[in-house]
Design a protein around this motif. Structure first.
Motif, PDB file in Angstrom:
ATOM      1  N   VAL A   1     -10.444   3.835 -10.001  1.00  0.00           N
ATOM      2  CA  VAL A   1      -9.256   3.208  -9.431  1.00  0.00           C
ATOM      3  C   VAL A   1      -8.812   2.113 -10.396  1.00  0.00           C
ATOM      4  CG1 VAL A   1      -8.367   1.846  -7.483  1.00  0.00           C
ATOM      5  CG2 VAL A   1      -9.979   3.720  -7.068  1.00  0.00           C
ATOM      6  N   ALA A   2      -7.538   2.072 -10.675  1.00  0.00           N
ATOM      7  CA  ALA A   2      -7.000   1.072 -11.596  1.00  0.00           C
ATOM      8  C   ALA A   2      -7.222  -0.337 -11.038  1.00  0.00           C
ATOM      9  CB  ALA A   2      -5.508   1.311 -11.812  1.00  0.00           C
ATOM     10  N   SER A   3      -7.381  -1.286 -11.930  1.00  0.00           N
ATOM     11  CA  SER A   3      -7.548  -2.686 -11.533  1.00  0.00           C
ATOM     12  C   SER A   3      -6.232  -3.229 -10.979  1.00  0.00           C
ATOM     13  CB  SER A   3      -7.976  -3.525 -12.737  1.00  0.00           C
ATOM     14  OG  SER A   3      -6.904  -3.600 -13.666  1.00  0.00           O
ATOM     15  N   LEU A   4      -6.319  -4.345 -10.282  1.00  0.00           N
ATOM     16  CA  LEU A   4      -5.100  -4.995  -9.795  1.00  0.00           C
ATOM     17  C   LEU A   4      -4.174  -5.349 -10.957  1.00  0.00           C
ATOM     18  CD1 LEU A   4      -6.432  -7.346  -6.965  1.00  0.00           C
ATOM     19  CD2 LEU A   4      -4.956  -5.340  -6.705  1.00  0.00           C
ATOM     20  N   GLU A   5      -4.743  -5.836 -12.025  1.00  0.00           N
ATOM     21  CA  GLU A   5      -3.932  -6.200 -13.193  1.00  0.00           C
ATOM     22  C   GLU A   5      -3.205  -4.975 -13.755  1.00  0.00           C
ATOM     23  OE1 GLU A   5      -1.897  -8.490 -15.652  1.00  0.00           O
ATOM     24  OE2 GLU A   5      -3.360  -9.373 -14.288  1.00  0.00           O
ATOM     25  N   ARG A   6      -3.899  -3.857 -13.857  1.00  0.00           N
ATOM     26  CA  ARG A   6      -3.276  -2.624 -14.361  1.00  0.00           C
ATOM     27  C   ARG A   6      -2.160  -2.165 -13.429  1.00  0.00           C
ATOM     28  NH1 ARG A   6      -2.033  -1.080 -18.782  1.00  0.00           N
ATOM     29  NH2 ARG A   6      -0.084  -0.776 -17.747  1.00  0.00           N
ATOM     30  N   LEU A   7      -2.420  -2.203 -12.113  1.00  0.00           N
ATOM     31  CA  LEU A   7      -1.399  -1.798 -11.135  1.00  0.00           C
ATOM     32  C   LEU A   7      -0.177  -2.712 -11.215  1.00  0.00           C
ATOM     33  CD1 LEU A   7      -3.590  -0.948  -8.020  1.00  0.00           C
ATOM     34  CD2 LEU A   7      -2.271   0.668  -9.411  1.00  0.00           C
TER      35      LEU A   7
ATOM     36  N   THR B   1      11.166  -2.212   0.185  1.00  0.00           N
ATOM     37  CA  THR B   1      10.976  -3.658   0.087  1.00  0.00           C
ATOM     38  C   THR B   1       9.756  -4.031   0.906  1.00  0.00           C
ATOM     39  OG1 THR B   1      13.345  -4.034  -0.177  1.00  0.00           O
ATOM     40  CG2 THR B   1      12.020  -5.917   0.494  1.00  0.00           C
ATOM     41  N   LEU B   2       8.805  -4.722   0.275  1.00  0.00           N
ATOM     42  CA  LEU B   2       7.569  -5.107   0.946  1.00  0.00           C
ATOM     43  C   LEU B   2       7.419  -6.617   0.932  1.00  0.00           C
ATOM     44  CD1 LEU B   2       7.144  -2.193  -0.364  1.00  0.00           C
ATOM     45  CD2 LEU B   2       4.729  -2.667  -0.104  1.00  0.00           C
ATOM     46  N   ILE B   3       7.074  -7.174   2.089  1.00  0.00           N
ATOM     47  CA  ILE B   3       6.669  -8.572   2.153  1.00  0.00           C
ATOM     48  C   ILE B   3       5.175  -8.599   1.894  1.00  0.00           C
ATOM     49  CG2 ILE B   3       6.318 -10.590   3.622  1.00  0.00           C
ATOM     50  CD1 ILE B   3       8.797  -9.813   5.176  1.00  0.00           C
ATOM     51  N   VAL B   4       4.752  -9.334   0.874  1.00  0.00           N
ATOM     52  CA  VAL B   4       3.335  -9.475   0.555  1.00  0.00           C
ATOM     53  C   VAL B   4       2.909 -10.855   1.066  1.00  0.00           C
ATOM     54  CG1 VAL B   4       1.565  -9.339  -1.232  1.00  0.00           C
ATOM     55  CG2 VAL B   4       3.683  -8.008  -1.460  1.00  0.00           C
ATOM     56  N   HIS B   5       2.467 -10.882   2.308  1.00  0.00           N
ATOM     57  CA  HIS B   5       2.098 -12.125   2.992  1.00  0.00           C
ATOM     58  C   HIS B   5       0.619 -12.450   2.788  1.00  0.00           C
ATOM     59  CE1 HIS B   5       0.861 -14.495   6.554  1.00  0.00           C
ATOM     60  NE2 HIS B   5       2.041 -15.055   6.424  1.00  0.00           N
ATOM     61  N   SER B   6      -0.209 -11.434   2.776  1.00  0.00           N
ATOM     62  CA  SER B   6      -1.654 -11.623   2.656  1.00  0.00           C
ATOM     63  C   SER B   6      -2.079 -11.678   1.192  1.00  0.00           C
ATOM     64  CB  SER B   6      -2.390 -10.467   3.339  1.00  0.00           C
ATOM     65  OG  SER B   6      -3.789 -10.569   3.115  1.00  0.00           O
ATOM     66  N   GLY B   7      -3.071 -12.492   0.920  1.00  0.00           N
ATOM     67  CA  GLY B   7      -3.649 -12.550  -0.415  1.00  0.00           C
ATOM     68  C   GLY B   7      -4.964 -11.801  -0.500  1.00  0.00           C
ATOM     69  N   ASP B   8      -5.328 -11.093   0.574  1.00  0.00           N
ATOM     70  CA  ASP B   8      -6.583 -10.334   0.572  1.00  0.00           C
ATOM     71  C   ASP B   8      -6.526  -9.224  -0.474  1.00  0.00           C
ATOM     72  OD1 ASP B   8      -7.423 -11.907   2.686  1.00  0.00           O
ATOM     73  OD2 ASP B   8      -6.948 -10.403   4.212  1.00  0.00           O
ATOM     74  N   MET B   9      -7.614  -9.035  -1.191  1.00  0.00           N
ATOM     75  CA  MET B   9      -7.675  -8.077  -2.283  1.00  0.00           C
ATOM     76  C   MET B   9      -7.201  -6.682  -1.869  1.00  0.00           C
ATOM     77  SD  MET B   9     -10.929  -6.590  -4.383  1.00  0.00           S
ATOM     78  CE  MET B   9     -11.210  -5.254  -3.237  1.00  0.00           C
ATOM     79  N   ASP B  10      -7.711  -6.176  -0.754  1.00  0.00           N
ATOM     80  CA  ASP B  10      -7.362  -4.824  -0.337  1.00  0.00           C
ATOM     81  C   ASP B  10      -5.882  -4.707   0.034  1.00  0.00           C
ATOM     82  OD1 ASP B  10      -8.621  -6.552   1.630  1.00  0.00           O
ATOM     83  OD2 ASP B  10      -8.423  -4.943   3.091  1.00  0.00           O
ATOM     84  N   LYS B  11      -5.304  -5.780   0.542  1.00  0.00           N
ATOM     85  CA  LYS B  11      -3.884  -5.744   0.906  1.00  0.00           C
ATOM     86  C   LYS B  11      -2.992  -5.860  -0.328  1.00  0.00           C
ATOM     87  CE  LYS B  11      -4.817  -7.162   5.576  1.00  0.00           C
ATOM     88  NZ  LYS B  11      -4.593  -8.129   6.645  1.00  0.00           N
ATOM     89  N   ILE B  12      -3.429  -6.602  -1.329  1.00  0.00           N
ATOM     90  CA  ILE B  12      -2.689  -6.646  -2.589  1.00  0.00           C
ATOM     91  C   ILE B  12      -2.723  -5.255  -3.232  1.00  0.00           C
ATOM     92  CG2 ILE B  12      -2.590  -7.650  -4.920  1.00  0.00           C
ATOM     93  CD1 ILE B  12      -1.681  -9.602  -2.746  1.00  0.00           C
ATOM     94  N   TYR B  13      -3.900  -4.601  -3.197  1.00  0.00           N
ATOM     95  CA  TYR B  13      -3.984  -3.228  -3.693  1.00  0.00           C
ATOM     96  C   TYR B  13      -2.981  -2.341  -2.963  1.00  0.00           C
ATOM     97  CZ  TYR B  13      -7.847  -2.706  -7.013  1.00  0.00           C
ATOM     98  OH  TYR B  13      -8.626  -2.723  -8.137  1.00  0.00           O
ATOM     99  N   SER B  14      -2.936  -2.436  -1.640  1.00  0.00           N
ATOM    100  CA  SER B  14      -2.019  -1.602  -0.857  1.00  0.00           C
ATOM    101  C   SER B  14      -0.570  -1.821  -1.268  1.00  0.00           C
ATOM    102  CB  SER B  14      -2.182  -1.890   0.641  1.00  0.00           C
ATOM    103  OG  SER B  14      -3.455  -1.510   1.084  1.00  0.00           O
ATOM    104  N   ALA B  15      -0.168  -3.078  -1.396  1.00  0.00           N
ATOM    105  CA  ALA B  15       1.211  -3.384  -1.769  1.00  0.00           C
ATOM    106  C   ALA B  15       1.555  -2.797  -3.139  1.00  0.00           C
ATOM    107  CB  ALA B  15       1.433  -4.898  -1.761  1.00  0.00           C
ATOM    108  N   LEU B  16       0.660  -2.965  -4.096  1.00  0.00           N
ATOM    109  CA  LEU B  16       0.933  -2.463  -5.449  1.00  0.00           C
ATOM    110  C   LEU B  16       0.897  -0.938  -5.514  1.00  0.00           C
ATOM    111  CD1 LEU B  16      -0.960  -5.150  -7.538  1.00  0.00           C
ATOM    112  CD2 LEU B  16       1.523  -4.766  -7.462  1.00  0.00           C
ATOM    113  N   ILE B  17       0.006  -0.320  -4.784  1.00  0.00           N
ATOM    114  CA  ILE B  17      -0.056   1.150  -4.771  1.00  0.00           C
ATOM    115  C   ILE B  17       1.209   1.719  -4.135  1.00  0.00           C
ATOM    116  CG2 ILE B  17      -1.249   3.122  -3.727  1.00  0.00           C
ATOM    117  CD1 ILE B  17      -3.898   1.507  -4.245  1.00  0.00           C
TER     118      ILE B  17
END
Length: 139
Positions: free
Chosen positions: A78-84, A6-22
């Motif tokens: 690297v896959a796009s955010l949308e793909r991830l 379970t992950l809290i996705v608090h940040s909207g920064d691009m690299d952090k969204i990538y981290s959460a999805l990966i």
């Protein structure tokens, strides 16, 4: 019982969204359940046309850093955010939108990509998800 992340996705920064999805996709591909609880600036990325709008967390340089990173990621396939995000949903990942954040920030359900959201909930929803999780992260 299946292990869970379970992950809290608090940040909207691009690299952090990538981290959460990966990480979420990694957990799902290893046979775990996964839940992403989007709150505050992370929730902004679930808005229609909002996924790609986040800056880099460091060295954004007015957007130049983000363009450079995107270029390097494209070259590295690297896959796009949308793909991830689509992969995450196809693998059975759960997305929870924070209702308190929606109220505080004036975000309506109609502004969000409702097809991605499995549940709207508050802190109790997150606690219930995290209670049985082997992995919990704050991103």
């Amino acid at each position: 019982m299946t292990e869970k992340a379970t992950l809290i996705v608090h940040s909207g920064d691009m690299d952090k969204i990538y981290s959460a999805l990966i990480i979420g996709n990694g957990a799902l591909s290893m046979g775990m359940e996964a839940s992403l609880y989007f709150t505050f600036w992370g929730l902004e990325r679930l808005k229609k046309d909002g996924l790609e709008k986040g800056p880099l967390s460091k060295m954004n340089m007015g957007g130049l850093g983000k363009k450079m990173i995107n270029s390097r990621m494209k070259k590295a396939n690297v896959a796009s955010l949308e793909r991830l995000l689509q992969d995450y949903k196809e693998l059975g990942g759960k997305i929870i939108a924070c209702e308190m954040t929606m109220e505080i920030m004036g975000v309506t359900k109609e502004e969000l990509r409702q097809e991605l959201i499995d549940e709207y909930g508050a802190v109790g929803t997150y606690i219930q998800e995290a209670r049985d999780s082997k992995i919990t992260l704050f991103i």
